[in-house]
Every structure is written in structure tokens, then in C-alpha cells.
Design a protein around this motif. Sequence first.
Motif, short mmCIF file in Angstrom:
data_model
loop_
_atom_site.label_atom_id
_atom_site.label_comp_id
_atom_site.label_asym_id
_atom_site.label_seq_id
_atom_site.Cartn_x
_atom_site.Cartn_y
_atom_site.Cartn_z
N MET A 1 0.82 -1.20 0.00
CA MET A 1 0.00 0.00 0.00
C MET A 1 0.86 1.25 0.00
N ASP A 2 1.92 1.23 0.85
CA ASP A 2 2.81 2.39 0.91
C ASP A 2 3.54 2.60 -0.40
N GLN A 3 3.92 1.50 -1.04
CA GLN A 3 4.62 1.61 -2.31
C GLN A 3 3.72 2.24 -3.37
N GLY A 4 2.45 1.91 -3.34
CA GLY A 4 1.50 2.51 -4.28
C GLY A 4 1.36 4.00 -4.07
N PHE A 5 1.24 4.41 -2.81
CA PHE A 5 1.16 5.85 -2.53
C PHE A 5 2.44 6.56 -2.93
N PHE A 6 3.59 5.92 -2.63
CA PHE A 6 4.86 6.53 -3.01
C PHE A 6 4.94 6.72 -4.52
N LEU A 7 4.57 5.69 -5.27
CA LEU A 7 4.62 5.81 -6.72
C LEU A 7 3.65 6.87 -7.23
N LEU A 8 2.49 6.98 -6.59
CA LEU A 8 1.53 8.02 -6.97
C LEU A 8 2.10 9.41 -6.71
N PHE A 9 2.61 9.64 -5.50
CA PHE A 9 3.17 10.95 -5.16
C PHE A 9 4.39 11.27 -6.03
N ALA A 10 5.23 10.27 -6.27
CA ALA A 10 6.43 10.49 -7.09
C ALA A 10 6.05 10.81 -8.53
N THR A 11 5.05 10.10 -9.06
CA THR A 11 4.61 10.36 -10.43
C THR A 11 4.04 11.76 -10.57
N VAL A 12 3.21 12.16 -9.62
CA VAL A 12 2.63 13.50 -9.68
C VAL A 12 3.73 14.55 -9.52
N ALA A 13 4.73 14.29 -8.68
CA ALA A 13 5.84 15.24 -8.51
C ALA A 13 6.64 15.37 -9.80
N VAL A 14 6.88 14.26 -10.49
CA VAL A 14 7.64 14.32 -11.75
C VAL A 14 6.83 15.04 -12.82
N VAL A 15 5.53 14.78 -12.90
CA VAL A 15 4.68 15.46 -13.87
C VAL A 15 4.63 16.96 -13.56
N ALA A 16 4.52 17.32 -12.30
CA ALA A 16 4.51 18.74 -11.93
C ALA A 16 5.85 19.39 -12.25
N ALA A 17 6.94 18.68 -12.02
CA ALA A 17 8.26 19.22 -12.36
C ALA A 17 8.40 19.43 -13.86
N LEU A 18 7.85 18.50 -14.64
CA LEU A 18 7.87 18.69 -16.09
C LEU A 18 7.02 19.89 -16.50
N MET A 19 5.90 20.09 -15.82
CA MET A 19 5.06 21.26 -16.11
C MET A 19 5.77 22.57 -15.79
N VAL A 20 6.65 22.55 -14.79
CA VAL A 20 7.43 23.74 -14.47
C VAL A 20 8.26 24.15 -15.67
N VAL A 21 8.83 23.17 -16.34
CA VAL A 21 9.71 23.45 -17.48
C VAL A 21 8.92 23.71 -18.75
N VAL A 22 7.82 23.00 -18.96
CA VAL A 22 7.09 23.05 -20.22
C VAL A 22 6.11 24.23 -20.29
N ALA A 23 5.57 24.65 -19.18
CA ALA A 23 4.52 25.68 -19.18
C ALA A 23 5.04 26.98 -19.77
N ARG A 24 4.23 27.58 -20.63
CA ARG A 24 4.62 28.85 -21.24
C ARG A 24 4.33 30.03 -20.32
#
Length: 166
Positions: A1-24
Motif C-alpha cells: 500500500m505504501d509503495q502505491g502511494f509513493f509511486l503516486l506521489f512520485a509520479t505527480v511530482a515528476v509530472v509537476a516538475a515537467l510542467m514547471v519546465v514546459v509551461a509557457r
Amino acid sequence: MDQGFFLLFATVAVVAALMVVVARNPVHSALALMACFLQISAIFIMLEAPLLAVIQIFVYVGAIMVLFLFVIMMIDVREAVLQRFLPGGSLPTLVLLVLLGIEMLVLVLRSDRFSVVEPVATRDGDAIRQLSTTLFSDYLLPFEAASVILLAALVGAIVLARKEPG
């Protein structure tokens, strides 16, 4: 269960970090950075480090993001010319991004750090509990004063960055 939450939080963090770079829009980029900081704070909570999570929220989400918004408002983004750093270079960048993502995925899947074994709770949370109680009881007034000062600075930056009509 913890691994699932970690992967969810990590995925959202990586997507948000990509949005920091990609957003105009720089404001959208700053909001994505704030979302990334909040996800990192959630990961700290999962690692049973609530003090680091609270410091992450106070320092980065609170103070640093206010500073970034000051800068964004002061440079008057509407009149600035927004262009890409590497015009026409998006294909090599995309290929490099995909290769780095595959490398990260391979390293995560081959790692022993994501085992099913429960961690042994050996830490005592009394020191952190005492520190938080002291912060929010004895030092509540300076904490609230700092938040009011930051709010006043934010309002001042909005007034300074606003264009005069006409």
C-alpha cells in the motif's frame, strides 16, 4: 500500500516538475512548482519525517513561492517576449527526456529499496512533538506576524506590478 502511494506521489511530482519546465505561462509554472513541493512533502510524511514535511511546506511552498511570484509580477511578463531556449531543438530534447525516463524506471525496478518488508519503527517522536508544540504555543505570535508581513509584501508587489489604466 505504501509503495502505491509513493509511486503516486512520485509520479505527480515528476509530472509537476515537467510542467514547471514546459509551461509557457510563468504563473502556471510557479503553481506547478508549488504542486511539486507539496508532493515532496507528502513523500516526507510517508517516510515518517513530519518535521521535514512541515519545513518543506513552510519554507518552500510559503516563502520561496512568494518570492517567485514577486519576481514574476515585477518583470511584467505580459510585455516580455516569450521564446524557447532552443528553437527547433525539441526533438533531441524529447529523445533525451525519454531515455532518462527509461533509465530512471530501470534503476527503480532493479533497486532493492522498494521491498515489501515493513520498516522497523525505532525512532521516538517525542522530540518532534515537543518542538511542534513549542512552535505553535510559545511562538505562535511571531509565526502569525511573519505570515501577515508576507501577505503585506504580496499585496505591495501586486500594487507595484499593476499597470495604470490609460
